[in-house]
Write a protein that holds these residues in place. Structure first.
Motif, PDB file in Angstrom:
ATOM      1  N   ASP A  77       0.836  -1.204   0.000  1.00  0.00           N
ATOM      2  CA  ASP A  77       0.000   0.000   0.000  1.00  0.00           C
ATOM      3  C   ASP A  77       0.873   1.258   0.000  1.00  0.00           C
ATOM      4  OD1 ASP A  77      -2.671   1.251   0.173  1.00  0.00           O
ATOM      5  OD2 ASP A  77      -1.948   1.927   2.140  1.00  0.00           O
ATOM      6  N   GLN A  78       1.939   1.250   0.783  1.00  0.00           N
ATOM      7  CA  GLN A  78       2.850   2.395   0.835  1.00  0.00           C
ATOM      8  C   GLN A  78       3.534   2.611  -0.518  1.00  0.00           C
ATOM      9  OE1 GLN A  78       1.790   3.921   3.546  1.00  0.00           O
ATOM     10  NE2 GLN A  78       3.757   4.221   4.545  1.00  0.00           N
ATOM     11  N   LEU A  79       3.751   1.522  -1.258  1.00  0.00           N
ATOM     12  CA  LEU A  79       4.456   1.597  -2.538  1.00  0.00           C
ATOM     13  C   LEU A  79       3.517   1.676  -3.745  1.00  0.00           C
ATOM     14  CD1 LEU A  79       7.272  -1.061  -1.950  1.00  0.00           C
ATOM     15  CD2 LEU A  79       7.526   1.439  -1.978  1.00  0.00           C
ATOM     16  N   ASN A  80       2.230   1.899  -3.510  1.00  0.00           N
ATOM     17  CA  ASN A  80       1.266   1.816  -4.618  1.00  0.00           C
ATOM     18  C   ASN A  80       1.482   2.855  -5.709  1.00  0.00           C
ATOM     19  OD1 ASN A  80       0.138   4.115  -3.518  1.00  0.00           O
ATOM     20  ND2 ASN A  80      -1.872   3.224  -3.171  1.00  0.00           N
ATOM     21  N   GLU A  81       2.216   3.911  -5.455  1.00  0.00           N
ATOM     22  CA  GLU A  81       2.494   4.925  -6.478  1.00  0.00           C
ATOM     23  C   GLU A  81       3.734   4.607  -7.314  1.00  0.00           C
ATOM     24  OE1 GLU A  81       0.496   7.602  -7.205  1.00  0.00           O
ATOM     25  OE2 GLU A  81      -0.906   6.747  -5.747  1.00  0.00           O
ATOM     26  N   LEU A  82       4.468   3.561  -6.932  1.00  0.00           N
ATOM     27  CA  LEU A  82       5.662   3.167  -7.688  1.00  0.00           C
ATOM     28  C   LEU A  82       5.221   2.221  -8.802  1.00  0.00           C
ATOM     29  CD1 LEU A  82       8.777   3.469  -7.719  1.00  0.00           C
ATOM     30  CD2 LEU A  82       8.869   1.391  -6.328  1.00  0.00           C
ATOM     31  N   PRO A  83       5.405   2.611 -10.062  1.00  0.00           N
ATOM     32  CA  PRO A  83       4.902   1.800 -11.182  1.00  0.00           C
ATOM     33  C   PRO A  83       5.518   0.408 -11.249  1.00  0.00           C
ATOM     34  CG  PRO A  83       5.752   3.922 -11.952  1.00  0.00           C
ATOM     35  CD  PRO A  83       6.113   3.802 -10.508  1.00  0.00           C
ATOM     36  N   GLY A  84       4.688  -0.578 -11.561  1.00  0.00           N
ATOM     37  CA  GLY A  84       5.176  -1.918 -11.854  1.00  0.00           C
ATOM     38  C   GLY A  84       5.615  -2.755 -10.674  1.00  0.00           C
ATOM     39  N   VAL A  85       5.216  -2.408  -9.442  1.00  0.00           N
ATOM     40  CA  VAL A  85       5.645  -3.172  -8.272  1.00  0.00           C
ATOM     41  C   VAL A  85       4.782  -4.429  -8.124  1.00  0.00           C
ATOM     42  CG1 VAL A  85       5.804  -3.196  -5.749  1.00  0.00           C
ATOM     43  CG2 VAL A  85       6.597  -1.219  -7.023  1.00  0.00           C
ATOM     44  N   THR A  86       5.464  -5.559  -7.974  1.00  0.00           N
ATOM     45  CA  THR A  86       4.789  -6.823  -7.689  1.00  0.00           C
ATOM     46  C   THR A  86       5.501  -7.510  -6.534  1.00  0.00           C
ATOM     47  OG1 THR A  86       6.132  -8.003  -9.323  1.00  0.00           O
ATOM     48  CG2 THR A  86       3.984  -7.162 -10.069  1.00  0.00           C
ATOM     49  N   CYS A  87       4.835  -8.507  -5.997  1.00  0.00           N
ATOM     50  CA  CYS A  87       5.337  -9.221  -4.830  1.00  0.00           C
ATOM     51  C   CYS A  87       5.175 -10.719  -5.075  1.00  0.00           C
ATOM     52  CB  CYS A  87       4.522  -8.768  -3.630  1.00  0.00           C
ATOM     53  SG  CYS A  87       5.022  -9.468  -2.071  1.00  0.00           S
ATOM     54  N   ARG A  88       6.230 -11.485  -4.794  1.00  0.00           N
ATOM     55  CA  ARG A  88       6.190 -12.944  -4.981  1.00  0.00           C
ATOM     56  C   ARG A  88       6.696 -13.634  -3.720  1.00  0.00           C
ATOM     57  NH1 ARG A  88       9.509 -12.728 -10.611  1.00  0.00           N
ATOM     58  NH2 ARG A  88       8.164 -11.233 -11.636  1.00  0.00           N
ATOM     59  N   ALA A  89       6.054 -14.718  -3.354  1.00  0.00           N
ATOM     60  CA  ALA A  89       6.485 -15.486  -2.183  1.00  0.00           C
ATOM     61  C   ALA A  89       7.872 -16.070  -2.427  1.00  0.00           C
ATOM     62  CB  ALA A  89       5.490 -16.592  -1.883  1.00  0.00           C
ATOM     63  N   MET A  90       8.762 -15.925  -1.443  1.00  0.00           N
ATOM     64  CA  MET A  90      10.112 -16.505  -1.493  1.00  0.00           C
ATOM     65  C   MET A  90      10.810 -16.337  -0.154  1.00  0.00           C
ATOM     66  SD  MET A  90      12.336 -13.632  -3.618  1.00  0.00           S
ATOM     67  CE  MET A  90      12.144 -14.570  -5.061  1.00  0.00           C
ATOM     68  N   PHE A  91      11.846 -17.116   0.076  1.00  0.00           N
ATOM     69  CA  PHE A  91      12.666 -17.026   1.306  1.00  0.00           C
ATOM     70  C   PHE A  91      11.845 -17.179   2.583  1.00  0.00           C
ATOM     71  CE2 PHE A  91      15.081 -13.750  -1.355  1.00  0.00           C
ATOM     72  CZ  PHE A  91      16.014 -14.670  -1.823  1.00  0.00           C
ATOM     73  N   GLY A  92      10.678 -17.796   2.517  1.00  0.00           N
ATOM     74  CA  GLY A  92       9.806 -17.823   3.685  1.00  0.00           C
ATOM     75  C   GLY A  92       9.192 -16.464   3.929  1.00  0.00           C
ATOM     76  N   GLY A  93       9.330 -15.570   2.956  1.00  0.00           N
ATOM     77  CA  GLY A  93       8.771 -14.219   3.011  1.00  0.00           C
ATOM     78  C   GLY A  93       8.318 -13.852   1.615  1.00  0.00           C
ATOM     79  N   TYR A  94       8.679 -12.632   1.184  1.00  0.00           N
ATOM     80  CA  TYR A  94       8.259 -12.147  -0.125  1.00  0.00           C
ATOM     81  C   TYR A  94       9.380 -11.368  -0.795  1.00  0.00           C
ATOM     82  CZ  TYR A  94       3.728 -13.102   1.950  1.00  0.00           C
ATOM     83  OH  TYR A  94       2.670 -13.717   2.566  1.00  0.00           O
TER      84      TYR A  94
ATOM     85  N   LEU B 132      10.189  -8.384  -3.596  1.00  0.00           N
ATOM     86  CA  LEU B 132       9.577  -7.229  -4.260  1.00  0.00           C
ATOM     87  C   LEU B 132      10.283  -6.973  -5.586  1.00  0.00           C
ATOM     88  CD1 LEU B 132       9.211  -4.741  -1.272  1.00  0.00           C
ATOM     89  CD2 LEU B 132       7.397  -6.070  -2.379  1.00  0.00           C
ATOM     90  N   TYR B 133       9.494  -6.729  -6.591  1.00  0.00           N
ATOM     91  CA  TYR B 133      10.004  -6.477  -7.937  1.00  0.00           C
ATOM     92  C   TYR B 133       9.395  -5.192  -8.482  1.00  0.00           C
ATOM     93  CZ  TYR B 133      11.376 -11.395  -7.979  1.00  0.00           C
ATOM     94  OH  TYR B 133      11.948 -12.613  -7.701  1.00  0.00           O
ATOM     95  N   GLN B 134      10.180  -4.473  -9.273  1.00  0.00           N
ATOM     96  CA  GLN B 134       9.640  -3.414 -10.126  1.00  0.00           C
ATOM     97  C   GLN B 134       9.855  -3.926 -11.535  1.00  0.00           C
ATOM     98  OE1 GLN B 134      11.381   0.557 -10.304  1.00  0.00           O
ATOM     99  NE2 GLN B 134       9.330   1.377 -10.644  1.00  0.00           N
ATOM    100  N   ARG B 135       8.756  -4.289 -12.139  1.00  0.00           N
ATOM    101  CA  ARG B 135       8.769  -5.017 -13.409  1.00  0.00           C
ATOM    102  C   ARG B 135       9.568  -6.299 -13.205  1.00  0.00           C
ATOM    103  NH1 ARG B 135       8.731   0.292 -14.153  1.00  0.00           N
ATOM    104  NH2 ARG B 135       6.949   1.183 -15.260  1.00  0.00           N
ATOM    105  N   GLU B 136      10.716  -6.468 -13.833  1.00  0.00           N
ATOM    106  CA  GLU B 136      11.508  -7.690 -13.663  1.00  0.00           C
ATOM    107  C   GLU B 136      12.690  -7.515 -12.708  1.00  0.00           C
ATOM    108  OE1 GLU B 136      10.593 -10.694 -14.820  1.00  0.00           O
ATOM    109  OE2 GLU B 136       8.798  -9.609 -15.472  1.00  0.00           O
ATOM    110  N   THR B 137      12.852  -6.334 -12.135  1.00  0.00           N
ATOM    111  CA  THR B 137      13.992  -6.055 -11.259  1.00  0.00           C
ATOM    112  C   THR B 137      13.667  -6.372  -9.801  1.00  0.00           C
ATOM    113  OG1 THR B 137      14.712  -4.291 -12.747  1.00  0.00           O
ATOM    114  CG2 THR B 137      15.610  -4.273 -10.511  1.00  0.00           C
ATOM    115  N   PHE B 138      14.419  -7.300  -9.229  1.00  0.00           N
ATOM    116  CA  PHE B 138      14.281  -7.678  -7.822  1.00  0.00           C
ATOM    117  C   PHE B 138      14.967  -6.614  -6.977  1.00  0.00           C
ATOM    118  CE2 PHE B 138      16.002 -10.421  -4.272  1.00  0.00           C
ATOM    119  CZ  PHE B 138      14.793 -10.590  -3.625  1.00  0.00           C
TER     120      PHE B 138
END
Length: 103
Positions: free
Chosen positions: A14-31, A33-39
């Motif tokens: 929610d805090q990052l909702n203005e940053l274009p292309g942000v997605t979140c994927r489960a990993m490391f027992g956590g998540y 964060l990516y901006q488009r394809e950049t971890f």
């Protein structure tokens, strides 16, 4: 089943909702964060870590932040915990996240 850290993940997104292309994927027992394809970030055990480089890491260390250490034998020295005062201000968090995604 949702983990108890999902609320924190939702807060960060929610805090990052203005940053274009942000997605979140489960990993490391956590998540991850990516901006488009950049971890660029990790959410783990209720903490947020951003990717750093030679130029940005001192800013985290100067605030007493430590690297991501998922286990006692593993440490990712390029990912530092984001200070709470940055996490709580969306504009600041977006600026730090954008810099992490550039690095």
């Amino acid at each position: 089943m949702a983990t108890k850290h999902d609320g924190f993940k939702d807060f960060v997104l929610d805090q990052l909702n203005e940053l274009p292309g942000v997605t979140c994927r489960a990993m490391f027992g956590g998540y991850g964060l990516y901006q488009r394809e950049t971890f660029f970030g990790i959410i783990h055990k209720g903490r947020l870590y951003f990717k750093t480089d030679q130029m940005t890491a001192p800013r985290y260390r100067d605030r007493g932040m430590t690297p991501f250490t998922p286990t006692s034998t593993q440490r990712l020295k390029n990912y530092y915990e984001v200070p709470v005062e940055v996490l709580e201000v969306p504009d600041d968090l977006i600026a730090w996240a954008a810099q992490a995604a550039e690095g």
